[in-house]
Scaffold this active site. Structure first.
Site, PDB file in Angstrom:
ATOM      1  NE  ARG A 256       5.043 -17.750   7.306  1.00 37.22           N
ATOM      2  CZ  ARG A 256       5.580 -17.112   8.348  1.00 37.22           C
ATOM      3  NH1 ARG A 256       4.815 -16.519   9.239  1.00 37.22           N
ATOM      4  NH2 ARG A 256       6.892 -17.078   8.511  1.00 37.22           N
ATOM      5  CG  ASP A 257      -3.474 -17.163   1.647  1.00 37.41           C
ATOM      6  OD1 ASP A 257      -3.783 -16.505   0.648  1.00 37.41           O
ATOM      7  OD2 ASP A 257      -4.306 -17.836   2.315  1.00 37.41           O
ATOM      8  CB  ILE A 258      -5.260 -16.973   6.843  1.00 39.98           C
ATOM      9  CG1 ILE A 258      -5.474 -17.331   8.300  1.00 39.98           C
ATOM     10  CG2 ILE A 258      -6.532 -17.111   6.038  1.00 39.98           C
ATOM     11  CD1 ILE A 258      -6.375 -16.336   9.041  1.00 39.98           C
TER      12      ILE A 258
ATOM     13  CG  ASN B  11      -6.983 -15.523  -7.715  1.00 45.50           C
ATOM     14  OD1 ASN B  11      -6.594 -16.163  -8.686  1.00 45.50           O
ATOM     15  ND2 ASN B  11      -6.845 -15.957  -6.475  1.00 45.50           N
TER      16      ASN B  11
ATOM     17  CG  HIS C 267      -4.625 -10.114  -2.758  1.00 45.55           C
ATOM     18  ND1 HIS C 267      -5.911  -9.623  -2.809  1.00 45.55           N
ATOM     19  CD2 HIS C 267      -4.725 -11.437  -3.013  1.00 45.55           C
ATOM     20  CE1 HIS C 267      -6.754 -10.609  -3.065  1.00 45.55           C
ATOM     21  NE2 HIS C 267      -6.056 -11.725  -3.210  1.00 45.55           N
TER      22      HIS C 267
ATOM     23  CG  HIS D  14      -2.372 -15.226  -4.323  1.00 43.56           C
ATOM     24  ND1 HIS D  14      -2.908 -15.883  -3.243  1.00 43.56           N
ATOM     25  CD2 HIS D  14      -3.381 -14.465  -4.826  1.00 43.56           C
ATOM     26  CE1 HIS D  14      -4.187 -15.546  -3.099  1.00 43.56           C
ATOM     27  NE2 HIS D  14      -4.499 -14.691  -4.054  1.00 43.56           N
TER      28      HIS D  14
END
Ligand code: AMP
Ligand code: ZN
Length: 110
Positions: free
Chosen positions: A30-32, A88, A101, A103
């Site tokens: 999970r993205d923090i 990105n 990475h 998303h």
């Protein structure tokens, strides 16, 4: 393994990050700082700096990232409602972690 790279640390099990899925090519967590109710990061084990640095040798990794993204969208129950997949690229494109990475963001109520 790149020294000082937080995503290298995560994929190599050097942090307490909860891993949602992993295989020989990539890791999902999970993205923090989530920007959506479901916000996952699909991260190759290989340290590739950005999308600008992918090579012919990375084709299998890239294809695996998309296959796993689709499977994770199903597993997180956002596949039907819809989601975004985003890279990105470089600072101007919003990249702040220089380890490739993808998303996966979804789960909004619409
Ligand atoms: P980007 O802007 O594409 O480089 O995205 C990097 C993402 O990594 C950001 O959304 C951060 O919130 C996320 N992030 C940074 N450090 C961590 C961490 N230790 N665990 C999980 N996500 C992280
Ligand atoms: Zn790295």
């Amino acid at each position: 393994m790149e020294k000082g790279c937080i995503f290298c640390d995560i994929v190599n099990g050097r942090t307490s990050t909860e891993i949602l899925y992993q295989n020989d090519m990539l890791v999902v967590f999970r993205d923090i700082h989530p920007h959506a109710p479901v916000h996952l990061l699909i991260v190759p084990r290989k340290h590739v700096r950005s999308a600008n640095d992918i090579t012919e040798a990375d084709r299998a990794i890239l294809s695996e990232m998309f296959m796993v993204a689709k499977d994770m969208a199903h597993a997180q129950a956002v596949a039907r409602s819809g989601y975004k997949l985003l890279f990105n690229v470089e600072r101007g494109g919003g990249q702040v972690i220089f380890h490739l990475h993808l998303h996966l963001m979804g789960g909004w109520k619409r």
